[in-house]
Write a protein that holds these residues in place. Structure first.
Motif, short mmCIF file in Angstrom:
data_model
loop_
_atom_site.label_atom_id
_atom_site.label_comp_id
_atom_site.label_asym_id
_atom_site.label_seq_id
_atom_site.Cartn_x
_atom_site.Cartn_y
_atom_site.Cartn_z
N LEU A 17 2.43 10.04 -9.87
CA LEU A 17 1.49 10.36 -10.95
C LEU A 17 0.90 11.76 -10.74
CD1 LEU A 17 -0.41 6.98 -11.41
CD2 LEU A 17 1.29 7.98 -12.93
N GLY A 18 0.53 12.05 -9.49
CA GLY A 18 -0.05 13.37 -9.20
C GLY A 18 0.95 14.47 -9.51
N TYR B 182 -8.60 -2.57 0.32
CA TYR B 182 -7.67 -2.85 1.41
C TYR B 182 -8.38 -3.10 2.71
CZ TYR B 182 -2.83 -2.63 -0.03
OH TYR B 182 -1.63 -2.94 -0.56
N PHE C 84 -4.53 -1.82 -9.49
CA PHE C 84 -3.53 -0.77 -9.38
C PHE C 84 -2.56 -0.81 -10.56
CE2 PHE C 84 0.78 0.45 -8.18
CZ PHE C 84 0.57 1.78 -7.87
N MET D 46 3.45 5.66 -5.72
CA MET D 46 3.19 5.73 -7.16
C MET D 46 2.14 6.80 -7.47
SD MET D 46 4.20 4.43 -10.00
CE MET D 46 3.69 5.00 -11.60
N PHE D 47 1.09 6.83 -6.62
CA PHE D 47 0.06 7.86 -6.82
C PHE D 47 0.66 9.24 -6.69
CE2 PHE D 47 -3.33 4.73 -6.49
CZ PHE D 47 -4.30 5.32 -7.29
N ALA E 271 3.84 1.47 -1.27
CA ALA E 271 4.41 1.60 -2.61
C ALA E 271 3.38 2.20 -3.57
CB ALA E 271 4.86 0.22 -3.12
N MET E 272 2.13 1.75 -3.43
CA MET E 272 1.07 2.28 -4.28
C MET E 272 0.89 3.77 -4.04
SD MET E 272 -1.91 -0.60 -4.17
CE MET E 272 -1.60 -2.30 -4.56
N ARG F 233 3.47 14.36 -11.55
CA ARG F 233 3.68 14.45 -12.99
C ARG F 233 2.54 15.22 -13.64
NH1 ARG F 233 7.26 14.45 -17.18
NH2 ARG F 233 6.28 13.67 -19.07
N MET F 234 1.33 14.93 -13.18
CA MET F 234 0.16 15.60 -13.74
C MET F 234 0.23 17.10 -13.43
SD MET F 234 -2.35 14.75 -15.55
CE MET F 234 -3.19 16.11 -16.33
N GLY G 186 0.84 -1.20 0.00
CA GLY G 186 0.00 0.00 0.00
C GLY G 186 0.87 1.24 0.00
N LEU H 290 -8.01 10.39 -9.98
CA LEU H 290 -6.99 9.68 -9.20
C LEU H 290 -7.50 9.40 -7.80
CD1 LEU H 290 -3.58 11.40 -10.13
CD2 LEU H 290 -4.47 9.18 -10.84
#
Lengths: 647, 379
Positions: free
Chosen positions: A33-34, B306, B329, A29-30, A25-26, A36-37, A23, B295
């Protein structure tokens, strides 16, 4: 098998721990992405917005309407017509061959059309429209529009194209337009963006070319939205350009038309000038051609026919053609002699029919001789010996000087193509050009407008206008541009004694109005229009001694292209000069028989502003003239040819 | 082996199951799908019949499937795991030999006008298989080499099939899904360390193989990597997608150009704008705010998965839900990285947003399993 509670719990704990790790790690990643956006759509937004606009917006040029060309009274010489055409866009058509085959059922398409279309498509991008058929009738266009659903990619279009309603009358003056060529673009540092439009038409010769900058106007723009393949989706904004300026010429379309018609199929040229301000009233070269053929794209057959015609229809003989002026040059020689004090207005010379100079015998056209000849008589009867005599005394340099004062041997700057300078020879010229000494014989030949002397009809008309007024009249072809009058060039006094000019004029008057005058039969009898002039006949071949011994062959027995040129210059009215005229009929024979009658008709047309009045002609000629005038293929007010159809 | 090793104190039955659904998940999934319909409607220039209508039909069908699956007890599905796995493998074999070739690769089979991508189905089957395996396996044996080898083989077999299609993106996702479930099940870190070392070495080998006779990737796959590294090098060819996608996303700015106002998508500058690149349309029309909201929706879906997984004391259910969450994901992470220019272009759809029946149906089936596990959890 039942598992122990502890084992199960341990396993669940491990799973929970690792799930939370995943979680984490996810979440990381979010966050990436945020971030980058945010970078793309917040920090770099302006850059990408610009790129998106550039993608989307394309700016296209709107060609402006080309300026009109009118005659001095507003009659249309060159205009724009609605041109209906059919274009095909490869991207939309899909199977181009099938669509074209279907189109051929709707409107007539030649194999030529299809081949040209295929060729063009090979060169252009798939979304660029290619013209399939041009200059369609309204009915054909409607048929295409009606069948549009079954003809994908085909669309009817309306554009403007150049039209010359008085086709042949102004071909040499106005010229024609044609698509921009590589050569046109050469040497232009930053060419007008309009020139980059495929097939954009610009002036190629004549007024169309030399006043191109005024006529073209400036491009409008439209912002259009295009999709990824460049297809136009909609128009966002439109900014009209400025149409080209309208141009009025000094030419009177009726007089021009009359001159053109009167010259008929002769290889001839006429220039009529207003002596008071230099306005060119008519400047016609014959035979002519239809400039509309060039706008539409002339066929090989038509073009070859024009090129192979021995009367050279494409040549503009009025300014481009140079001829030995012959006896029309005699006024120059005489004025030079008077100016240098060699002769006065009353000096007489005896003409025995020939003059020996430097061991060579120079003949007068009249073998028997003219007897005692004074200035007036020398002009009226065109005695050659008189001029041989005075010319060798005054010398070529002084004659050339006078020629230039009168407008010969200099380039008159009017907006026409290929204006020739002619040749007004002197010693220095011969040295430079032929690397030879000037010889007395050259002077003798030049004295009567033969030998090296060459001048164009325009120059002769200017010379005549200057003789008639005593002032250095400058020709003017453009009357106004966009409503603003163009300047009339100042015409200063030439500094020639009035007495001399008077004598010259009375000599020209005598040429036409005394029975022994060479142009007596071309006189005008209407008292207010009585005119003055001078004939000329210039040899285009050398007469050998052997030929002379056998007796000179008359013109009629010679092939056309070896006959003499016929020339005439004149002005009218004699007491209050208004118009000057110069006419040349190539290989026409004698000036008095071929050129003078033609000049009289055209001059009367200019004076009356239409058809020559019969009352102006001698009684005995009226019947003949009347029937000749009736047969002339003149144009009506709309520019259409009425009367007998032309051959 | 009994069906349940835990005591089911209370299992809701009949219509009561509706009350025990994980409703937030249902709502969230529907919300994301609805955003997708809006985007498809906009891209089609305001037309339902092009994409949006069909997408709604597929969603309705998938939702029905989801509820049916949800209401069937989870232990029934657990017992079908091996069958599902073998079925998935069989389909992969079929697509290998009889599949339709698209974009230079065999990817789908046509069944009555419907395109099925077995690799999508395989992702869920693999999760089920591995979850069932670890549920069965004695927890003490989890990290023993032989018992690690079995799930590794179970993962590698479908991966190889997918790789042969060839579909590098999905193959990698399959590997990661398998790895993730094994990790969650408690397999020792040492194995992962070894595998990661191996992967790094392999990547090195792949790049070293370029241009040699033993080249390991297709040329087009190398080119994709090249254009990812420098998209501007070939702006009209291979790099076109990436550049235009970024222009679309970036030009949306803070709040976007407005619904139906996206020039990039509506004027066709965007490739695949209704499928893999649909996110760019959303970015263009709704800007940073809109994209951030999506997002957030995705994150919430993961959070609810989860919570459901961690609450669940059943090992199979727990691993299944987590595996599906990881799968979900990976879809969005790979897709978003791709459209934002962070990863090479690989054909991975954006879950619930991209147009296409296969992925949508499979995802709804997966969420049906999640719901079933949620409803039938031990209490």
């Amino acid at each position: 098998m039942r598992r122990s509670q502890k084992e199960t719990d341990d396993a669940a704990r491990v799973t929970h721990r690792r799930a939370l790790l995943l979680g984490g790690a996810m979440t990381a990643m979010f966050a990436v992405l945020g971030a980058r956006m945010r970078y793309l759509s917040v920090e770099q937004a302006d850059r990408f917005k610009l790129l998106a606009e550039e993608n989307r917006i394309s700016i296209r040029l709107i060609p402006p309407a080309r300026g009109l060309i009118q005659d001095r009274n507003g009659k249309l010489i060159a205009g724009n017509e609605q041109n209906y055409r059919v274009v095909i866009t490869r991207e939309d058509a899909g199977d181009v061959d099938a669509v074209l085959a279907k189109l051929a059922h709707v409107i007539p398409l030649t194999a030529d059309d299809l081949e040209r279309t295929a060729r063009e498509m090979g060169r252009t991008s798939p979304f660029a429209p290619v013209t399939v058929a041009d200059r369609l009738s309204w009915e054909d266009l409607s048929k295409v529009a009606l069948n549009a659903p079954s003809l994908p990619g085909v669309s009817p279009e309306v554009g403007l194209s150049r039209l010359y309603p008085r086709d042949t009358d102004f071909a040499h003056v106005v010229g024609y337009v044609g698509p921009v060529s590589e050569r046109d673009l050469e040497g232009l540092d930053s060419p007008d963006p309009l020139l980059t439009i495929p097939k954009f038409q610009i002036g190629k010769i004549g007024v169309e070319r030399w006043l191109e900058d005024h006529l073209r106007g400036s491009a409008g723009t439209k912002r259009i939205e295009v999709n990824a393949v460049g297809r136009v989706m909609r128009e966002l904004e439109r900014q009209e350009g400025t149409p080209g300026a309208d141009i009025r010429l000094t030419i009177d379309a009726d007089v021009q038309n009359f001159a053109q018609a009167r010259m008929g199929s002769e290889s001839a040229a006429t220039v009529v000038m207003d002596v008071t301000n230099g306005d060119i009233l008519a400047i016609a070269s014959s035979p002519s051609f239809d400039p509309n053929l060039f706008v539409r794209g002339i066929s090989h057959t038509d073009y070859n026919a024009l090129m192979e015609d021995d009367h050279r229809p494409l040549a503009n003989k009025t300014v481009q053609g140079v001829y030995p002026p012959g006896s029309t040059f005699k006024m120059v020689t005489a004025l030079a002699a008077i100016k240098e004090g060699i002769i006065d207005v009353n000096t007489t010379v005896r003409c025995p029919g020939h003059l020996e100079v430097g061991g060579r015998r120079f003949h007068c056209w009249k073998r028997a001789g003219h007897g005692a000849v004074n200035l007036e008589k020398s002009l009226a009867e065109s005695c050659d010996v008189y001029y041989y005599d005075i010319a060798q005394k005054v010398g070529i340099d002084k004659i050339a000087e006078m020629g230039r004062i009168l407008g010969l041997g200099i380039r008159h700057d009017i907006p026409m193509s290929a204006i020739a300078e002619g040749i007004m020879p002197n010693r220095a010229w011969k040295r430079e050009r032929h690397n030879a000494d000037w010889r007395i014989g050259d002077t003798i030949n030049a004295s009567i407008g033969q030998g090296y002397v060459l001048s164009s009809p325009l120059q002769l008309a200017v010379m005549t206008a200057r003789l008639a007024t005593g002032r250095a009249v400058v020709p003017r072809l453009v009357k106004s541009i966009d409503g603003r009058e163009t300047e009339v060039a100042e015409a200063p006094d030439m500094g020639i004694s009035l007495e001399a000019l008077r004598k010259i004029r009375s000599g020209m008057h005598a040429t036409m109005n005394t029975e022994r005058g060479t142009a007596f039969s071309s006189r005008i009898v209407e008292p207010t229009l009585v005119w003055a002039g001078k004939t000329g006949t210039s040899q285009v071949r050398n007469i050998s001694a052997a030929e002379r011994a056998r007796g000179v062959i008359s013109n009629d027995q010679l092939p056309w292209n070896r006959r003499d040129h016929a020339l005439f210059v004149g002005y009218a009215p004699y007491d209050a000069p208004r118009y000057a005229i110069a006419v040349i009929v190539e290989h026409g024979g004698g000036g008095s028989t071929a050129a003078a009658p033609m000049a009289r008709d055209i001059m009367l047309s200019a004076l009356s502003g239409g058809l020559p009045p019969l009352a102006a002609y001698p009684q005995s000629q009226r019947n003949r003239i009347a029937s000749m005038l009736e047969d002339l293929p003149l144009r009506d007010a709309e520019g259409r040819v009425s009367g007998p159809s032309r051959a | 082996m009994s069906f349940l090793e835990y005591r089911v104190k209370y299992v809701p039955s009949g219509l009561k199951k509706v009350l025990y659904l994980n409703w937030p998940l249902v709502v969230l999934v529907t919300a994301v799908a609805a955003v997708g319909w809006l985007a498809l409607y906009s891209i089609a220039g305001g037309r339902m019949d092009v994409w949006a209508g069909r997408q709604m039909q597929v969603f309705a069908l998938g939702a029905v499937l989801m509820f049916i699956i949800a209401f069937v007890p989870i232990w029934f599905w657990r017992n079908l795991s091996l069958l599902a796995y073998l079925f998935g493998l069989a389909l992969l074999l079929i697509v290998e030999f009889f599949g339709t070739v698209g974009m230079g690769a065999q990817r789908w089979i046509e069944i009555g006008g419907f395109r099925l991508q077995p690799s999508e189905l395989m992702k869920v089957s693999l999760v089920m298989m591995l979850a069932a395996y670890y549920d069965w396996l004695d927890v003490k044996k989890v990290s023993r080499p032989l018992w690690v080898l079995i799930p590794a083989i179970l993962t590698v077999i479908p991966t190889l099939f997918v790789l042969m299609q060839p579909n590098l993106g999905t193959a990698l996702i399959l590997l990661m899904i398998g790895g993730a479930v094994m990790l969650l099940a408690g397999v020792s870190w040492w194995y992962f360390a070894a595998v990661i070392t191996g992967v790094v070495a392999t990547i090195w080998a792949v790049f070293a193989s370029r241009g040699t006779s033993w080249q390991l990737l297709h040329d087009y796959q190398f080119r994709r990597i090249d254009t990812f590294l420098d998209p501007t090098a070939d702006p009209l060819g291979a790099g076109y997608n990436i550049i235009q996608a970024q222009i679309a996303l970036g030009s949306g700015g803070w709040s976007g150009k407005g619904f139906m106002q996206g020039t990039q998508s509506r004027l066709n500058f965007l490739p695949e704008k209704h499928t893999d690149f649909i996110f760019t349309t959303l970015g263009e029309e709704f800007g940073f705010v809109g994209v951030f909201s999506i997002l957030l929706l995705y994150a919430l879906i993961l959070v609810f998965c989860y919570v459901s997984a961690l609450q669940n004391k059943d090992r199979f259910s727990s691993l299944l839900i987590l595996g599906i969450a990881v799968n979900f994901f990976l879809y969005l992470a790979v897709n978003l990285s791709m459209v934002m220019g962070l990863a090479p272009v690989v054909g991975v759809p954006l879950p619930f947003l991209s147009y296409g029946g296969s992925a949508m149906l499979v995802l709804l089936v997966a969420f049906g399993l999640v719901q079933s596990a949620h409803i039938h959890r031990p209490r």
